[in-house]
Design an enzyme around this catalytic site. Structure first.
Site, PDB file in Angstrom:
ATOM      1  N   SER A  98      64.649  72.520  43.302  1.00  0.00           N
ATOM      2  CA  SER A  98      63.578  71.606  42.823  1.00  0.00           C
ATOM      3  C   SER A  98      64.296  70.096  43.051  1.00  0.00           C
ATOM      4  O   SER A  98      65.642  69.911  43.265  1.00  0.00           O
ATOM      5  CB  SER A  98      63.214  71.670  41.267  1.00  0.00           C
ATOM      6  N   TYR A 110      66.026  72.714  32.366  1.00  0.00           N
ATOM      7  CA  TYR A 110      65.662  73.278  33.851  1.00  0.00           C
ATOM      8  C   TYR A 110      66.275  72.527  35.060  1.00  0.00           C
ATOM      9  O   TYR A 110      66.638  72.998  35.921  1.00  0.00           O
ATOM     10  CB  TYR A 110      64.097  72.981  33.882  1.00  0.00           C
TER      11      TYR A 110
END
Length: 240
Positions: free
Chosen positions: A134, A147
């Site tokens: 990501s 995350y």
């Protein structure tokens, strides 16, 4: 991996979002077989009927299920580590349970599947590993601190594994998407790229031999900022 025609792939987290789009894109490109996996196989029921599609149960944090997947999919030449989790919350206030879950899934789970399938790829003459990371691995977002940390750990792991398998005929690709229109970030009001478009860009990048793939407009803009001034990206992502 210059040509994905006739590839045999295994995709984790194939029940929705980018994972499902990658399964569809692989089949459209002429894959010989695609193993579509998810923790709950019932969530894979909506995949297109195709004799080349094999559905497998796989919780990437469960060692027994990882071993069973290896036993069932010994012909894999492309591993797509897409399965992941996202627990919203900042690092200083969120319950540690969600933070542990993100680390267990996004880092340790991805590593466990990679470790298990490297011998498979080697025995099949080589292949490719694709890790869905990501943009937050390069610049943390406060509302998803755990995350961000887990994806940064997975990005570092991707580099380490790449070095270890370089002599085995295995390429390792890290994918750094920005905002993609999936259930995972549906609460965020921002421009998002469709999962099918992102899936195609990922596979194009694998075919082109790109080690770091930025598959959408936000990701590519973020890469430019990061390359020019990493601190600027850090501040930009922290402001989200």
């Amino acid at each position: 991996m210059s040509d994905l025609n006739n590839v045999t792939a295994l995709v984790t987290g194939a029940n929705r979002g980018i994972g499902r789009a990658i399964v569809d894109a692989l089949l459209a490109r002429g894959a010989t077989k695609v193993y579509a996996t998810a923790r709950d196989v019932d969530t894979l029921a909506g995949l297109a009927a195709d004799p080349r599609l094999v559905v497998l149960r796989l919780d990437i944090t469960d060692a027994d299920e990882v071993a069973a997947a290896v036993a069932a999919a010994g012909d894999v030449t492309l591993l797509v580590n897409n399965g992941g989790s996202l627990a919203f919350g900042d690092l200083l206030a969120a319950d540690l349970t969600g933070i542990r879950s993100d680390l267990s899934t996004n880092y340790l789970g991805t590593l466990a599947v990679t470790r298990a399938f490297v011998p498979v790829l080697r025995n099949n003459g080589g292949g490719a590993i694709v890790n869905l990371l990501s943009l937050v691995a390069l610049g943390a977002v406060r509302g998803m601190g755990g995350y961000s940390v887990s994806k940064a750990a997975a990005a570092s792991m991707t580099q380490a594994v790449r070095a270890q398998v370089a002599d085995l005929g295995i390429t390792v690709h890290g994918v750094f998407p920005g905002a993609v229109d999936t259930d995972m970030i549906k609460a965020f009001e921002m421009p998002k790229t469709g999962a099918p478009e992102v899936a195609q860009a990922i596979l194009d990048g694998v075919e082109a031999g790109e080690e770091d793939i930025f598959p959408d407009a936000m990701a590519r803009a973020g890469r430019k900022v990061w390359r020019d001034d990493p601190k600027a990206l850090e501040r930009q992502m922290a402001a989200i």
